[in-house]
Design an enzyme around this catalytic site. Structure first.
Site, short mmCIF file in Angstrom:
data_model
loop_
_atom_site.label_atom_id
_atom_site.label_comp_id
_atom_site.label_asym_id
_atom_site.label_seq_id
_atom_site.Cartn_x
_atom_site.Cartn_y
_atom_site.Cartn_z
N ALA A 133 30.26 -13.72 -10.20
CA ALA A 133 31.62 -13.67 -9.68
C ALA A 133 32.20 -12.28 -9.96
CB ALA A 133 32.49 -14.75 -10.31
N LYS A 134 33.32 -11.99 -9.34
CA LYS A 134 34.04 -10.75 -9.62
C LYS A 134 35.47 -10.92 -9.14
CE LYS A 134 32.93 -6.78 -11.52
NZ LYS A 134 32.05 -6.66 -12.69
N GLY A 135 36.38 -10.20 -9.78
CA GLY A 135 37.77 -10.25 -9.38
C GLY A 135 38.38 -8.86 -9.44
#
Length: 444
Positions: A133-135
């Site tokens: 994931a990444k934000g």
């Protein structure tokens, strides 16, 4: 990969492998600076090498969940400002999603999707029970006040709160974020749930359940892979020269660790300048100077050069530890080094990769080299969920074991299959995720 899984994945026939019959490919992209398109192109090559069927290829190319949110805040001046935020979960077949949150004015959705995918492969390669994931938030964290930064963080957390959690998606620090921001995320999430949830983020302050060794874990992982590389390359001396692009958390800590064990740091750079001293630099002094002055300009006992000069300085080892797309078809030809350790994510473009191969430069790819951060984040997640904490020595020893195993797995695979380290790392990681996908099946 066992025979059952291999048969399920299957070998593509010539018709399946044609570009015309698989519209989900993006080969020969015109935008070579788009990190998402580059990441997909590399994945396409890997999946073709593995012989994955078009359906599986489509599945692995597609992020599972993509969130884009508005983040309204009231500024210190009383006005309303709105920032844009993202959270992308690429794949969760091997476990909950895991990945950092970056605050940077150039954050965009394509970048976040690419970094989420890279996290999937990174966790798979080092054997962690996580997906990727990444934000990110489109903001310069240094242009807003501490109060405004807290409001941005808490509102961003509120907007993505249904997507994150210790059993769903566990954020961590990245470019432009730190342990304080993780503490605000922890508090916001815990207030919503009505009780403290330490496993919701990693990279927290020690006093809030953070792990010993987390701050320099990415750098230490880079060093462990470097030491392993020196062994297989037959290089016994540590009296080697090192240049480092990016003197933030990863580059700065890597410089200190290498300096402590006898390497000579001859050049470092950041957005302000490049420092060079053929007799060696003291990274501890540079770190103190940078903390005080917020720039490398004016640092004594060195030659101050334009930041792009870092690529021209001859050295044994080069560590790109800044942002994506730094080693390009323009900068790769002027590199005069023996080993590259990718401390940053996706610092090398595909065109540059070919140039590095032709120059016989040994590259330790990002999914391997900088996996130390997510590995110790995994340790922190485990410790927080169990409320049982380890010493720094325990953390570093466990990290060393995982990084060394991942390096030798990748190196041996590269030799057995006659491919470079990046291709080997990608093939190992992707095959493991494909195997998990086949074992779980497609719901419903």
């Amino acid at each position: 990969m066992n025979s059952t899984i291999k048969n399920n994945l299957g070998q593509k026939n010539s018709k399946d492998s044609s570009q015309e019959n698989n519209p989900y490919k993006c080969r020969n992209t015109q935008n070579t600076n788009n990190v998402w398109e580059m990441t997909l192109a590399r994945l396409d090559d890997t999946m073709d090498r593995l012989g994955l069927k078009p359906g599986m290829q489509k599945y692995l190319r597609t992020p599972r969940k993509v969130l884009e949110v508005a983040i309204p805040i009231k500024t210190d001046k009383g006005t309303i400002e709105i920032y844009k935020g993202y959270r992308v979960q690429h794949n969760t077949n091997r476990g909950p999603a895991k990945g950092g949150i970056r605050y940077h004015p150039d954050v965009n959705l394509d970048e976040i999707k690419a970094l989420a995918m890279i996290m999937t492969w990174k966790c798979s390669l080092v054997g962690l029970p996580f997906g990727g994931a990444k934000g990110g938030v489109e903001v310069d964290p240094y242009s807003v006040s501490q109060n405004e930064l807290e409001h941005i963080t808490r509102r961003y957390t509120f907007e993505i709160i249904d997507a994150i959690g210790p059993e769903k998606d566990i954020p961590a620090p990245d470019v432009g974020t730190n342990s304080q921001i993780m503490a605000w995320i922890l508090d916001t999430y815990s207030m919503d749930k009505g009780h403290s949830v330490p496993g919701v983020v990693t990279g927290k302050p020690i006093s809030l359940g953070g792990s010993q060794g987390r701050e320099d874990a990415t750098s230490r992982g880079c060093v462990y892979t470097l030491l392993s590389a020196l062994k297989v390359l037959g290089i016994t001396s540590t009296n080697l020269t090192v240049t480092i692009q990016g003197f933030g958390n990863v580059g700065g800590n890597a410089a200190k660790i290498l300096y402590d064990i006898g390497f000579k740091i001859t050049a470092v750079s950041d957005v302000s300048a490049c420092l060079f001293n053929k007799n060696g630099l003291n990274p501890y002094d540079i770190s103190e100077y940078l903390a005080k002055n917020k720039t490398l300009l004016g640092y004594p006992n060195s030659e101050v050069l334009p930041r792009e000069e870092i690529f021209k300085i001859k050295a044994d080892i080069f560590i790109p530890a800044a942002l994506e797309n730094q080693i390009t078809k323009e900068t790769a030809p002027i590199l005069d080094v023996k080993i590259i350790i990718e401390g940053a994510n996706a610092p090398t473009t595909p065109e540059a990769d070919q140039i590095l191969k032709e120059k016989n430069i040994f590259v330790i790819p990002d999914v391997l080299a900088n996996a130390g951060g997510v590995t110790v984040s995994y340790f922190e997640w485990v410790q927080g969920n169990l409320s049982y904490f380890w010493t720094k020595r325990e953390v570093n020893l466990k990290l060393r074991d995982i990084m060394e195993k991942a390096f030798y797995d990748t190196y041996n695979y590269s030799k057995q299959n006659k491919v470079d380290m990046r291709t080997a790392a990608s093939m190992l990681a992707v095959s493991r995720v494909a195997e998990a996908t086949n074992l779980r099946g497609i719901y419903p």
